[in-house]
Design a protein around this motif. Sequence first.
Motif, PDB file in Angstrom:
ATOM      1  N   LEU A   1       5.684   2.058 -12.077  1.00  0.00           N
ATOM      2  CA  LEU A   1       4.465   1.339 -12.425  1.00  0.00           C
ATOM      3  C   LEU A   1       3.886   1.974 -13.686  1.00  0.00           C
ATOM      4  CD1 LEU A   1       2.832   1.053  -8.855  1.00  0.00           C
ATOM      5  CD2 LEU A   1       4.457  -0.489  -9.939  1.00  0.00           C
ATOM      6  N   GLN A   2       4.055   1.280 -14.806  1.00  0.00           N
ATOM      7  CA  GLN A   2       3.593   1.844 -16.085  1.00  0.00           C
ATOM      8  C   GLN A   2       2.126   1.470 -16.280  1.00  0.00           C
ATOM      9  OE1 GLN A   2       5.923   0.813 -19.571  1.00  0.00           O
ATOM     10  NE2 GLN A   2       5.495   2.803 -20.503  1.00  0.00           N
ATOM     11  N   ILE A   3       1.296   2.323 -15.767  1.00  0.00           N
ATOM     12  CA  ILE A   3      -0.123   2.016 -15.584  1.00  0.00           C
ATOM     13  C   ILE A   3      -0.963   2.258 -16.836  1.00  0.00           C
ATOM     14  CG2 ILE A   3      -0.693   4.352 -14.801  1.00  0.00           C
ATOM     15  CD1 ILE A   3      -2.476   3.044 -12.639  1.00  0.00           C
ATOM     16  N   ARG A   4      -2.043   1.503 -16.950  1.00  0.00           N
ATOM     17  CA  ARG A   4      -3.028   1.787 -18.007  1.00  0.00           C
ATOM     18  C   ARG A   4      -3.739   3.096 -17.670  1.00  0.00           C
ATOM     19  NH1 ARG A   4      -8.811   0.093 -19.426  1.00  0.00           N
ATOM     20  NH2 ARG A   4      -8.914  -1.333 -17.653  1.00  0.00           N
ATOM     21  N   PRO A   5      -3.787   4.033 -18.636  1.00  0.00           N
ATOM     22  CA  PRO A   5      -4.448   5.317 -18.360  1.00  0.00           C
ATOM     23  C   PRO A   5      -5.890   5.115 -17.879  1.00  0.00           C
ATOM     24  CG  PRO A   5      -3.277   5.412 -20.450  1.00  0.00           C
ATOM     25  CD  PRO A   5      -3.218   3.983 -19.992  1.00  0.00           C
ATOM     26  N   GLY A   6      -6.255   5.893 -16.888  1.00  0.00           N
ATOM     27  CA  GLY A   6      -7.643   5.858 -16.403  1.00  0.00           C
ATOM     28  C   GLY A   6      -7.928   4.770 -15.383  1.00  0.00           C
ATOM     29  N   THR A   7      -6.879   4.080 -14.878  1.00  0.00           N
ATOM     30  CA  THR A   7      -7.130   3.015 -13.908  1.00  0.00           C
ATOM     31  C   THR A   7      -6.453   3.295 -12.556  1.00  0.00           C
ATOM     32  OG1 THR A   7      -5.228   1.655 -14.578  1.00  0.00           O
ATOM     33  CG2 THR A   7      -7.291   1.310 -15.770  1.00  0.00           C
ATOM     34  N   ASP A   8      -6.125   4.547 -12.310  1.00  0.00           N
ATOM     35  CA  ASP A   8      -5.439   4.910 -11.065  1.00  0.00           C
ATOM     36  C   ASP A   8      -6.281   4.590  -9.830  1.00  0.00           C
ATOM     37  OD1 ASP A   8      -3.047   6.779 -12.222  1.00  0.00           O
ATOM     38  OD2 ASP A   8      -4.872   6.993 -13.377  1.00  0.00           O
ATOM     39  N   GLY A   9      -7.607   4.658  -9.988  1.00  0.00           N
ATOM     40  CA  GLY A   9      -8.490   4.362  -8.857  1.00  0.00           C
ATOM     41  C   GLY A   9      -8.337   2.914  -8.416  1.00  0.00           C
ATOM     42  N   ALA A  10      -8.230   2.008  -9.375  1.00  0.00           N
ATOM     43  CA  ALA A  10      -8.057   0.593  -9.037  1.00  0.00           C
ATOM     44  C   ALA A  10      -6.718   0.376  -8.347  1.00  0.00           C
ATOM     45  CB  ALA A  10      -8.151  -0.260 -10.304  1.00  0.00           C
ATOM     46  N   LEU A  11      -5.679   1.039  -8.850  1.00  0.00           N
ATOM     47  CA  LEU A  11      -4.356   0.886  -8.227  1.00  0.00           C
ATOM     48  C   LEU A  11      -4.374   1.402  -6.792  1.00  0.00           C
ATOM     49  CD1 LEU A  11      -1.371   0.149  -8.245  1.00  0.00           C
ATOM     50  CD2 LEU A  11      -0.886   2.394  -9.228  1.00  0.00           C
ATOM     51  N   ALA A  12      -5.001   2.575  -6.584  1.00  0.00           N
ATOM     52  CA  ALA A  12      -5.048   3.137  -5.229  1.00  0.00           C
ATOM     53  C   ALA A  12      -5.743   2.162  -4.277  1.00  0.00           C
ATOM     54  CB  ALA A  12      -5.764   4.478  -5.242  1.00  0.00           C
ATOM     55  N   LEU A  13      -6.842   1.572  -4.736  1.00  0.00           N
ATOM     56  CA  LEU A  13      -7.556   0.619  -3.875  1.00  0.00           C
ATOM     57  C   LEU A  13      -6.741  -0.650  -3.670  1.00  0.00           C
ATOM     58  CD1 LEU A  13     -11.035   1.507  -5.252  1.00  0.00           C
ATOM     59  CD2 LEU A  13     -10.547   1.276  -2.793  1.00  0.00           C
ATOM     60  N   GLY A  14      -5.986  -1.045  -4.678  1.00  0.00           N
ATOM     61  CA  GLY A  14      -5.104  -2.212  -4.542  1.00  0.00           C
ATOM     62  C   GLY A  14      -4.014  -1.957  -3.508  1.00  0.00           C
ATOM     63  N   LEU A  15      -3.462  -0.746  -3.514  1.00  0.00           N
ATOM     64  CA  LEU A  15      -2.434  -0.398  -2.526  1.00  0.00           C
ATOM     65  C   LEU A  15      -3.040  -0.387  -1.120  1.00  0.00           C
ATOM     66  CD1 LEU A  15      -0.591   2.496  -4.445  1.00  0.00           C
ATOM     67  CD2 LEU A  15       0.184   0.137  -4.212  1.00  0.00           C
ATOM     68  N   ILE A  16      -4.249   0.188  -1.016  1.00  0.00           N
ATOM     69  CA  ILE A  16      -4.938   0.201   0.288  1.00  0.00           C
ATOM     70  C   ILE A  16      -5.180  -1.237   0.754  1.00  0.00           C
ATOM     71  CG2 ILE A  16      -7.123   0.792   1.432  1.00  0.00           C
ATOM     72  CD1 ILE A  16      -7.233   3.313  -0.379  1.00  0.00           C
ATOM     73  N   HIS A  17      -5.575  -2.094  -0.172  1.00  0.00           N
ATOM     74  CA  HIS A  17      -5.812  -3.513   0.130  1.00  0.00           C
ATOM     75  C   HIS A  17      -4.577  -4.141   0.785  1.00  0.00           C
ATOM     76  CE1 HIS A  17      -7.403  -7.631  -0.843  1.00  0.00           C
ATOM     77  NE2 HIS A  17      -6.097  -7.905  -0.833  1.00  0.00           N
ATOM     78  N   VAL A  18      -3.432  -3.970   0.132  1.00  0.00           N
ATOM     79  CA  VAL A  18      -2.201  -4.590   0.631  1.00  0.00           C
ATOM     80  C   VAL A  18      -1.791  -3.979   1.978  1.00  0.00           C
ATOM     81  CG1 VAL A  18       0.257  -4.995   0.152  1.00  0.00           C
ATOM     82  CG2 VAL A  18      -1.424  -5.099  -1.723  1.00  0.00           C
ATOM     83  N   ILE A  19      -1.900  -2.654   2.065  1.00  0.00           N
ATOM     84  CA  ILE A  19      -1.484  -1.962   3.298  1.00  0.00           C
ATOM     85  C   ILE A  19      -2.320  -2.418   4.495  1.00  0.00           C
ATOM     86  CG2 ILE A  19      -1.492   0.321   4.415  1.00  0.00           C
ATOM     87  CD1 ILE A  19      -0.554   1.438   1.632  1.00  0.00           C
ATOM     88  N   ILE A  20      -3.622  -2.613   4.272  1.00  0.00           N
ATOM     89  CA  ILE A  20      -4.475  -3.063   5.377  1.00  0.00           C
ATOM     90  C   ILE A  20      -4.232  -4.552   5.666  1.00  0.00           C
ATOM     91  CG2 ILE A  20      -6.867  -3.460   6.113  1.00  0.00           C
ATOM     92  CD1 ILE A  20      -7.629  -0.848   4.716  1.00  0.00           C
ATOM     93  N   LYS A  21      -4.194  -5.342   4.617  1.00  0.00           N
ATOM     94  CA  LYS A  21      -4.046  -6.786   4.791  1.00  0.00           C
ATOM     95  C   LYS A  21      -2.733  -7.124   5.502  1.00  0.00           C
ATOM     96  CE  LYS A  21      -4.001 -11.051   2.164  1.00  0.00           C
ATOM     97  NZ  LYS A  21      -3.681 -11.596   0.837  1.00  0.00           N
ATOM     98  N   GLU A  22      -1.687  -6.405   5.173  1.00  0.00           N
ATOM     99  CA  GLU A  22      -0.375  -6.695   5.762  1.00  0.00           C
ATOM    100  C   GLU A  22      -0.095  -5.845   7.007  1.00  0.00           C
ATOM    101  OE1 GLU A  22       2.757  -6.775   2.858  1.00  0.00           O
ATOM    102  OE2 GLU A  22       1.681  -8.171   1.568  1.00  0.00           O
ATOM    103  N   HIS A  23      -1.136  -5.180   7.500  1.00  0.00           N
ATOM    104  CA  HIS A  23      -1.023  -4.360   8.728  1.00  0.00           C
ATOM    105  C   HIS A  23       0.098  -3.322   8.641  1.00  0.00           C
ATOM    106  CE1 HIS A  23      -3.949  -6.974  10.626  1.00  0.00           C
ATOM    107  NE2 HIS A  23      -3.268  -7.999  10.134  1.00  0.00           N
ATOM    108  N   LEU A  24       0.208  -2.705   7.485  1.00  0.00           N
ATOM    109  CA  LEU A  24       1.263  -1.704   7.290  1.00  0.00           C
ATOM    110  C   LEU A  24       0.765  -0.288   7.584  1.00  0.00           C
ATOM    111  CD1 LEU A  24       2.649  -3.084   3.889  1.00  0.00           C
ATOM    112  CD2 LEU A  24       3.644  -3.397   6.163  1.00  0.00           C
ATOM    113  N   TYR A  25      -0.485  -0.167   8.001  1.00  0.00           N
ATOM    114  CA  TYR A  25      -1.020   1.175   8.246  1.00  0.00           C
ATOM    115  C   TYR A  25      -0.646   1.643   9.653  1.00  0.00           C
ATOM    116  CZ  TYR A  25      -4.770  -1.517  10.483  1.00  0.00           C
ATOM    117  OH  TYR A  25      -5.474  -2.373  11.284  1.00  0.00           O
ATOM    118  N   ASP A  26      -0.862   2.929   9.906  1.00  0.00           N
ATOM    119  CA  ASP A  26      -0.496   3.539  11.184  1.00  0.00           C
ATOM    120  C   ASP A  26      -1.685   3.383  12.142  1.00  0.00           C
ATOM    121  OD1 ASP A  26      -0.130   5.368  13.311  1.00  0.00           O
ATOM    122  OD2 ASP A  26       1.133   6.654  12.068  1.00  0.00           O
ATOM    123  N   LYS A  27      -1.610   2.348  12.979  1.00  0.00           N
ATOM    124  CA  LYS A  27      -2.772   2.009  13.820  1.00  0.00           C
ATOM    125  C   LYS A  27      -3.115   3.128  14.798  1.00  0.00           C
ATOM    126  CE  LYS A  27      -1.750  -2.800  13.248  1.00  0.00           C
ATOM    127  NZ  LYS A  27      -0.494  -2.543  12.518  1.00  0.00           N
TER     128      LYS A  27
END
Lengths: 749, 109
Positions: free
Chosen positions: A232-258
Amino acid sequence: MGHDKIVTSTAWSPGPGCHGGCGVKLFVQDDKVVRVEGDEQHPFSNGRACPRLLAMTQYMYHPDRITYPLKRVGERGTGKFERITWDEALDAIEEKLGRIRDEHGPEAVLFCQGTGRDIGGPISFLAYSYGSPNWVQLGLGGHSCYTPRLGAMMATQGDYAVLDAAQFSELRYDDPEYELPKVIVIWGQNPMPGCPDGFFGHWIVDCMKRGSKLIVIDPRWTWFASRAEQFLQIRPGTDGALALGLIHVIIKEHLYDKAFVEAWTEGFDELKARAAEYTPERVAEITWLPQDAIIAAARLYAGAKPAAIHWGVPIDMNPEGSTVAQAISHLWCLTGNLDVPGGNIIARPSHGVTTYPFSTQEMHELYGEEFVKRLNEKRIGANEYAMVRNFRGWAQPDLTVQQMLSGEPYPIKACWIQTSNILGGQAVDVRLHHEALKKMEFVVVADLFHNPTSMAVADIILPVASFAEKESFRSWWAPLQVIAPAVQVGECRSDWEINLELAKRFNPELKKRYETVKDLINDRMKVAGTSYDELKQAGGWVMPERGSASRPYRRYEKGLLRPDGKPGFRTPSGKVEFYSRSYAEWGLDPLPYFSEPPASEVRTPEQYEKYPLIMVTGRRSSVYFHSEHRMIPWLRECDPDPIVEIHPSVAKPLGIENGEWVCIENDQGRIKRKAVVTPIVHPKVVSVPHGWWLPEQAGQEPKLFGIWDVNCNVLTPTGTQSKSGYGGGAYKTTLVKVAKLREGRDRNG
Amino acid sequence: MGRKGLLIDYEYCTGCHTCEVACKQEHHYQPGQWGIKVNELVMETFHKVAVDYLPFPTDLCDLCVQRTAHGELPSCVKHCQAACMTYGEVSQLVQEMEKKAKTVLFAPK
């Protein structure tokens, strides 16, 4: 070559420079180290060694090495120093700092260090013995080096976590308790060049060979990126948005450890609501990443168990670094990868021994809670920032430089600078720091070589021993190990020896406790039930015992983490807090969020039009540690020039050829670099390695070994710190433009 | 005794310069003299940027005879941080090569 004896020891700092821990064999002949090799018996490095370690003989016996105390005899900046004795040097320091303490109070003296290495222990010991609360990484914008990540982890999970490469076991990868991470996320780091945060970078290569797949998040195509399943060739300084985006997908798709989330965490619903704002669509727009890549990365990471995240200092250098760290650390908690084999395991100093205080708890244990709280009254930044007040003991660097200049709310009169090249290294806005340092009445530099900082402002210089010349100890993170001296070089003394001697002069009470450095080491090693000599006899290192608080795994189930001995985590609630009670108490948003960089195409479009490239500084070199080693011949020839990496699609229209010297500029200044035209960097990014000064050039003012020409931090601003005070140094997000050198004006400079 | 060689697994060579400096220390080579030198290849392919490194033993490589004579590994092989270099009989290294892609075998002497 022959040798009289071999001394086995531990490499940490002066020498290779890094955060070390490697086992070494020092070959000695006629009281001189003639060869340095890795120690095959050592579980940290297994005989391997980096180029800086293998070049130790050139470092220790370099003709420019400072080997006896010096005092300045000409005007500051003229480079005129004269040899003095240790007694003269220490007497002068005692007299001068003693007088400043009497007239202005101990807070008028700053105790300045560079990055981690082994200096944090001795320098905080000296500062507190003198009475000053102002222990500081002067110049480090937003204090953006590990402390923001440590603070976020301590607040939300009560401990620190690192990727599990079986580094807490003497059996390493063969330990039956160990599992390999199926997926490793390398987030904002190139682990190749060294030992970041006490972690041997090539352990990740060990894991790759055994089958770990990689997800790499970086603006540059590193070697690891070229071997990743997903990059993932990310824009510098936007790692926080990516982390929240990953959390979004993980929760939405029930991929977390319940099961883990239900049993061991709180605040999940609040985090879910916050993450709902960060859809892949929105995150893609912020980060330059394709939506599909964000979703696929979330699935790959959360679908593998165990999986681990290895992160780097760019996390701290994000705007709101302490909240970005919070978001990323939530990922390994959400997925149940905390303190499990092959996940992110809790890392505590081995055996509970403190060499370098990494937490408030350790500071309380060493110096007493009452004393630490009293320091907060005058500690710079402690009143402005609750997180700075409540986590560790640093003065906030951006406020510190302002206070040096303004004298408000109280004057700063002197600096004790120990193994830190502020002007050639970490300081943002170098001119401002140069001006501030020149205002000091008195400056002591303790170091191994002259550098731009010592040349510009030192009044007294003390010669420091390399690791091969000293008695010391290391517990970051494991094993607990001793550093044993092989030889003496000139009149050099170890940082511990220098600081203990002065500490006793400023606090005579200490004379009763510690006659020698070994007494102090033994005192600190008492909790481990061993001593320096005993451990040295036993081979020099020991791993924490199975079932103890400093050895994985699943300590939260066993009641090994909390002071009350109950299961759970060392947080206010006893659980992992996705909604942080501590952040709330400190007046911060208890949930992670994204904040746009202070200068960017989005926030400052006019500035972006003028300066359309994002300067990412700080990419590491395997032959240098920050601003060190440029004078070591074997190392310099591996990485000879201060360069800028620029994408071919940007270089071509500017008429810039590979290998050509160019200028990089913004409203704050201009520097020169040699262009490396390469597809490694994102087209909107230029990578400008830091720590450059030129020891072969004139050191006297105004040249200061070429820093005004080549130091990238001439261009980086101060005052960009996070709302917490920790994080946000603009080392990765400063806007610049690059141009060919103009005949006459630039070439003669 | 058969010819000796160096087998390098360049899938894992990270370009860290350890072999170069290990060699310089071992042989007391001056700047400009390299017993082994790491080469870098950076290339845009269709899907990605390929970043590869490959150490190349030069005429100054003597396979560390002074070390191997008493059972020690060549200094570059011992210290390689990626542990991607193997020293041994060429005939045996060829068999290793059969098992692993992205490898190259050097027989400098």
